[in-house]
Design a protein around this motif. Structure first.
Motif, mmCIF file in Angstrom:
data_model
loop_
_atom_site.group_PDB
_atom_site.id
_atom_site.type_symbol
_atom_site.label_atom_id
_atom_site.label_comp_id
_atom_site.label_asym_id
_atom_site.label_seq_id
_atom_site.Cartn_x
_atom_site.Cartn_y
_atom_site.Cartn_z
ATOM 1 N N GLU A 171 12.959 16.182 -45.230
ATOM 2 C CA GLU A 171 13.978 15.411 -45.956
ATOM 3 C C GLU A 171 15.367 15.977 -45.694
ATOM 4 O O GLU A 171 16.300 15.231 -45.420
ATOM 5 C CB GLU A 171 13.709 15.436 -47.464
ATOM 6 C CG GLU A 171 12.619 14.538 -47.933
ATOM 7 C CD GLU A 171 12.467 14.587 -49.443
ATOM 8 O OE1 GLU A 171 13.036 15.479 -50.098
ATOM 9 O OE2 GLU A 171 11.777 13.699 -49.971
ATOM 10 N N LYS A 217 9.961 11.705 -58.081
ATOM 11 C CA LYS A 217 10.529 12.078 -56.788
ATOM 12 C C LYS A 217 11.935 11.493 -56.691
ATOM 13 O O LYS A 217 12.154 10.332 -56.949
ATOM 14 C CB LYS A 217 9.651 11.539 -55.665
ATOM 15 C CG LYS A 217 10.107 11.973 -54.302
ATOM 16 C CD LYS A 217 9.017 11.714 -53.298
ATOM 17 C CE LYS A 217 9.492 11.976 -51.899
ATOM 18 N NZ LYS A 217 9.618 13.374 -51.586
ATOM 19 N N VAL A 218 12.894 12.336 -56.313
ATOM 20 C CA VAL A 218 14.292 11.938 -56.216
ATOM 21 C C VAL A 218 14.597 11.585 -54.772
ATOM 22 O O VAL A 218 14.113 12.226 -53.844
ATOM 23 C CB VAL A 218 15.209 13.087 -56.695
ATOM 24 C CG1 VAL A 218 16.661 12.714 -56.590
ATOM 25 C CG2 VAL A 218 14.855 13.468 -58.116
ATOM 26 N N SER A 219 15.421 10.565 -54.572
ATOM 27 C CA SER A 219 15.813 10.134 -53.238
ATOM 28 C C SER A 219 16.533 11.252 -52.495
ATOM 29 O O SER A 219 17.338 11.971 -53.085
ATOM 30 C CB SER A 219 16.747 8.930 -53.357
ATOM 31 O OG SER A 219 17.431 8.703 -52.148
ATOM 32 N N PRO A 220 16.267 11.393 -51.190
ATOM 33 C CA PRO A 220 16.984 12.412 -50.419
ATOM 34 C C PRO A 220 18.496 12.209 -50.439
ATOM 35 O O PRO A 220 19.250 13.173 -50.419
ATOM 36 C CB PRO A 220 16.438 12.250 -49.003
ATOM 37 C CG PRO A 220 15.122 11.591 -49.160
ATOM 38 C CD PRO A 220 15.239 10.747 -50.383
ATOM 39 N N TRP A 221 18.949 10.970 -50.501
ATOM 40 C CA TRP A 221 20.399 10.726 -50.498
ATOM 41 C C TRP A 221 21.034 11.093 -51.822
ATOM 42 O O TRP A 221 22.188 11.506 -51.857
ATOM 43 C CB TRP A 221 20.707 9.285 -50.110
ATOM 44 C CG TRP A 221 20.453 9.104 -48.656
ATOM 45 C CD1 TRP A 221 19.409 8.454 -48.076
ATOM 46 C CD2 TRP A 221 21.217 9.662 -47.583
ATOM 47 N NE1 TRP A 221 19.493 8.571 -46.718
ATOM 48 C CE2 TRP A 221 20.585 9.297 -46.386
ATOM 49 C CE3 TRP A 221 22.357 10.450 -47.525
ATOM 50 C CZ2 TRP A 221 21.071 9.688 -45.144
ATOM 51 C CZ3 TRP A 221 22.845 10.829 -46.283
ATOM 52 C CH2 TRP A 221 22.203 10.449 -45.121
ATOM 53 N N SER A 222 20.311 10.965 -52.911
ATOM 54 C CA SER A 222 20.886 11.418 -54.182
ATOM 55 C C SER A 222 20.949 12.942 -54.207
ATOM 56 O O SER A 222 21.881 13.518 -54.758
ATOM 57 C CB SER A 222 20.090 10.875 -55.363
ATOM 58 O OG SER A 222 18.780 11.380 -55.363
ATOM 59 N N LYS A 223 19.967 13.603 -53.574
ATOM 60 C CA LYS A 223 20.016 15.060 -53.489
ATOM 61 C C LYS A 223 21.086 15.526 -52.504
ATOM 62 O O LYS A 223 21.650 16.602 -52.672
ATOM 63 C CB LYS A 223 18.660 15.611 -53.055
ATOM 64 C CG LYS A 223 17.601 15.493 -54.125
ATOM 65 C CD LYS A 223 16.393 16.307 -53.778
ATOM 66 C CE LYS A 223 15.503 15.582 -52.813
ATOM 67 N NZ LYS A 223 14.224 16.249 -52.568
ATOM 68 N N TRP A 265 15.114 21.024 -52.123
ATOM 69 C CA TRP A 265 14.461 20.206 -51.100
ATOM 70 C C TRP A 265 12.998 20.621 -51.016
ATOM 71 O O TRP A 265 12.674 21.653 -50.455
ATOM 72 C CB TRP A 265 15.161 20.392 -49.761
ATOM 73 C CG TRP A 265 16.597 19.999 -49.832
ATOM 74 C CD1 TRP A 265 17.656 20.790 -50.160
ATOM 75 C CD2 TRP A 265 17.131 18.699 -49.628
ATOM 76 N NE1 TRP A 265 18.810 20.059 -50.152
ATOM 77 C CE2 TRP A 265 18.517 18.769 -49.817
ATOM 78 C CE3 TRP A 265 16.571 17.469 -49.284
ATOM 79 C CZ2 TRP A 265 19.356 17.668 -49.697
ATOM 80 C CZ3 TRP A 265 17.403 16.379 -49.151
ATOM 81 C CH2 TRP A 265 18.770 16.479 -49.352
ATOM 82 N N ASP A 309 16.436 15.267 -42.153
ATOM 83 C CA ASP A 309 16.841 13.860 -42.009
ATOM 84 C C ASP A 309 18.257 13.640 -42.521
ATOM 85 O O ASP A 309 19.039 12.904 -41.915
ATOM 86 C CB ASP A 309 15.882 12.935 -42.761
ATOM 87 C CG ASP A 309 14.528 12.810 -42.080
ATOM 88 O OD1 ASP A 309 14.414 13.218 -40.900
ATOM 89 O OD2 ASP A 309 13.587 12.321 -42.733
ATOM 90 N N VAL A 310 18.586 14.266 -43.632
ATOM 91 C CA VAL A 310 19.945 14.146 -44.175
ATOM 92 C C VAL A 310 20.954 14.743 -43.201
ATOM 93 O O VAL A 310 22.008 14.136 -42.932
ATOM 94 C CB VAL A 310 20.035 14.806 -45.570
ATOM 95 C CG1 VAL A 310 21.471 14.956 -46.021
ATOM 96 C CG2 VAL A 310 19.239 13.997 -46.580
ATOM 97 N N ASN A 314 13.354 16.326 -63.584
ATOM 98 C CA ASN A 314 13.210 14.955 -63.119
ATOM 99 C C ASN A 314 12.036 14.251 -63.776
ATOM 100 O O ASN A 314 11.738 13.106 -63.433
ATOM 101 C CB ASN A 314 13.012 14.928 -61.596
ATOM 102 C CG ASN A 314 14.225 15.418 -60.880
ATOM 103 O OD1 ASN A 314 15.332 15.303 -61.362
ATOM 104 N ND2 ASN A 314 14.009 15.983 -59.704
#
Length: 127
Positions: A38, A19-25, A33, A41-42, A15
């Motif tokens: 995070e 920092k990558v968005s939790p929704w993209s992960k 993670w 939360d998902v 990356n």
């Protein structure tokens, strides 16, 4: 070096240190993670989405009673179990065990499901 630590290091380098968005992960298989919260939360928000969808379906199809509740519980727990064990392949022990992940956000999703189900059922099928 453990497998999880190696995945974190490779992810950070891939990356570019960003920092990558939790929704993209959330939609990438075997995502890394860095923060426990995070992932939790998902899990929480996926449960809420499932609750709304199933509440609408149960309200439109005149499903009533314990059968509707039991099917909701089975689908909700089953889908999330498959998500974190097969799709994300996380180590449950890092998050407090299987039970902690299974119950994360369950009661709020159950309440949301009931509200959506009752409102739609009453609006569409009440005489």
């Amino acid at each position: 070096m453990t497998n999880n630590a190696k995945r974190k290091e490779d992810s950070h380098v891939a990356n570019g240190g960003l920092k990558v968005s939790p929704w993209s992960k959330a939609f990438n298989r075997n995502a890394v993670w860095e923060e426990k919260d995070e992932f939790l939360d998902v899990i929480y928000w996926i449960r809420q989405i499932i609750a709304i969808i199933l509440g609408v379906v149960w309200g439109i199809a005149p499903l009533k009673g314990f059968l509707g509740i039991a099917i909701f519980c089975a689908i909700n727990a089953g889908v999330l179990y498959l998500y974190f064990s097969s799709f994300q392949q996380i180590d449950e022990e890092e998050y407090g065990g299987l039970w902690e992940l299974t119950k994360e956000g369950f009661m709020t999703s159950f309440a949301l499901f009931l509200v959506v189900w009752i409102i739609l059922y009453t609006a569409l099928h009440y005489d």
